[in-house]
Write a protein that holds these residues in place. Sequence first.
Motif, PDB file in Angstrom:
ATOM      1  N   ILE A  38      -2.655 -11.115   6.096  1.00 44.53           N
ATOM      2  CA  ILE A  38      -3.419 -10.167   5.283  1.00 44.53           C
ATOM      3  C   ILE A  38      -4.415  -9.399   6.142  1.00 44.53           C
ATOM      4  CG2 ILE A  38      -5.128  -9.981   3.435  1.00 44.53           C
ATOM      5  CD1 ILE A  38      -3.721 -12.316   2.061  1.00 44.53           C
ATOM      6  N   HIS A  39      -5.129 -10.103   7.003  1.00 45.45           N
ATOM      7  CA  HIS A  39      -6.111  -9.425   7.851  1.00 45.45           C
ATOM      8  C   HIS A  39      -5.429  -8.473   8.838  1.00 45.45           C
ATOM      9  CE1 HIS A  39      -9.084 -12.871   6.942  1.00 45.45           C
ATOM     10  NE2 HIS A  39      -9.456 -11.795   6.278  1.00 45.45           N
ATOM     11  N   PHE A  70      -5.920  -4.390   8.972  1.00 43.53           N
ATOM     12  CA  PHE A  70      -6.283  -3.632  10.178  1.00 43.53           C
ATOM     13  C   PHE A  70      -5.296  -2.502  10.434  1.00 43.53           C
ATOM     14  CE2 PHE A  70      -5.548  -2.925  14.714  1.00 43.53           C
ATOM     15  CZ  PHE A  70      -6.812  -2.485  15.107  1.00 43.53           C
ATOM     16  N   ILE A  71      -4.005  -2.782  10.277  1.00 41.19           N
ATOM     17  CA  ILE A  71      -2.987  -1.749  10.504  1.00 41.19           C
ATOM     18  C   ILE A  71      -3.195  -0.567   9.560  1.00 41.19           C
ATOM     19  CG2 ILE A  71      -0.517  -1.247  10.321  1.00 41.19           C
ATOM     20  CD1 ILE A  71       0.013  -4.102  11.282  1.00 41.19           C
ATOM     21  N   TYR A 122      -4.096  -5.620  19.530  1.00 44.48           N
ATOM     22  CA  TYR A 122      -4.894  -6.306  18.509  1.00 44.48           C
ATOM     23  C   TYR A 122      -4.194  -7.580  18.040  1.00 44.48           C
ATOM     24  CZ  TYR A 122      -7.591  -6.976  14.204  1.00 44.48           C
ATOM     25  OH  TYR A 122      -8.374  -7.493  13.208  1.00 44.48           O
ATOM     26  N   THR A 123      -2.891  -7.496  17.795  1.00 38.67           N
ATOM     27  CA  THR A 123      -2.136  -8.663  17.332  1.00 38.67           C
ATOM     28  C   THR A 123      -2.152  -9.766  18.370  1.00 38.67           C
ATOM     29  OG1 THR A 123      -0.675  -7.188  16.068  1.00 38.67           O
ATOM     30  CG2 THR A 123       0.096  -9.433  16.462  1.00 38.67           C
ATOM     31  N   PHE A 124      -1.989  -9.403  19.631  1.00 41.35           N
ATOM     32  CA  PHE A 124      -1.993 -10.392  20.706  1.00 41.35           C
ATOM     33  C   PHE A 124      -3.336 -11.110  20.782  1.00 41.35           C
ATOM     34  CE2 PHE A 124      -2.875 -11.550  25.119  1.00 41.35           C
ATOM     35  CZ  PHE A 124      -1.799 -12.377  25.391  1.00 41.35           C
ATOM     36  N   ILE A 161      -8.149  -1.457   1.033  1.00 40.06           N
ATOM     37  CA  ILE A 161      -7.727  -0.720   2.224  1.00 40.06           C
ATOM     38  C   ILE A 161      -6.349  -0.103   2.020  1.00 40.06           C
ATOM     39  CG2 ILE A 161      -7.097  -0.969   4.654  1.00 40.06           C
ATOM     40  CD1 ILE A 161      -9.320  -3.045   4.897  1.00 40.06           C
ATOM     41  N   SER A 162      -5.425  -0.856   1.418  1.00 44.15           N
ATOM     42  CA  SER A 162      -4.086  -0.308   1.159  1.00 44.15           C
ATOM     43  C   SER A 162      -4.162   0.831   0.137  1.00 44.15           C
ATOM     44  CB  SER A 162      -3.145  -1.399   0.668  1.00 44.15           C
ATOM     45  OG  SER A 162      -3.578  -1.937  -0.566  1.00 44.15           O
TER      46      SER A 162
END
Length: 270
Positions: A189-190, A194-195, A225-227, A52-53
């Motif tokens: 990592i997950h 996502f970011i 999403y983080t919350f 993804i990166s």
Amino acid sequence: MIAEFFEGTLHYDTKFLKTLKYLLIRPGLLTEKFNIGQRASYVPPFRLYVFISFLFFFLVAINHNILNLKASNNTKETAAAVRQATAEAIKQEQLNSGSIVRFDPQDSALAVMDTTNGRIGLEFGDTGRANFLENKFSQFLNNSEQSRAKLLKNFSLMMFVLMPFFAYLLYLFYIKQRRNYVEHLMFSIHLHSFIFIVLSIVLLLNYVLPSVDLLGWVFLVILIYTFIALRQVYKRSFWRTFFKMIPIALIYNITLFVFFIGTLFISALL
């Protein structure tokens, strides 16, 4: 070769599609499954992040509107004005304190006469170092394409370093749960995966809708999403999660800013 790359990196069967679906619409679920040992049905976190990166930085690299380092005439004029204003401010400050100062904006040498005891002396700044930095940054700005490539490479390494740092923040804030550090690292990592997916989508949309500014929405989506992911993984109440998330996000963003400035300096100096 392309087939082998995607087969080895993605396992582009139902495993990858299932992993991607849970990553996007079920915040924290992949981390939770990894922590309880349900890993065979999903792409390993490091492999997922690497791909993804890679996709994200590839999109950044081909988008020439991002990280355009070429200094314009207005930028140079502004920089000159800032240097002149700095010289005037230093001069006024020293006059107010009883000293007479001559400051040349093009040089770092200061001639100071202290009126309190009549002593006259010269205080030289590190002219060699100042010239060295100025030359390095001038070369960095003028060599736009090579500088962009170097900055992107260093920025990708910076983000890879930030992931374990963010995991350590989670370890400190949730230390009472006595979780293994690796569990926090998987969450990090997950989340970063996502970011990068969201930012990649924004980059693709910019090709279609270049005039639409989506950064504000991206920031909001990442916060929500983080919350949700924190609540899913750490099983805390709404308000306890909210009040833990605020200092975590603040420390992380300050660190991100410091690391980015440091990466910029390193990219210019090396």
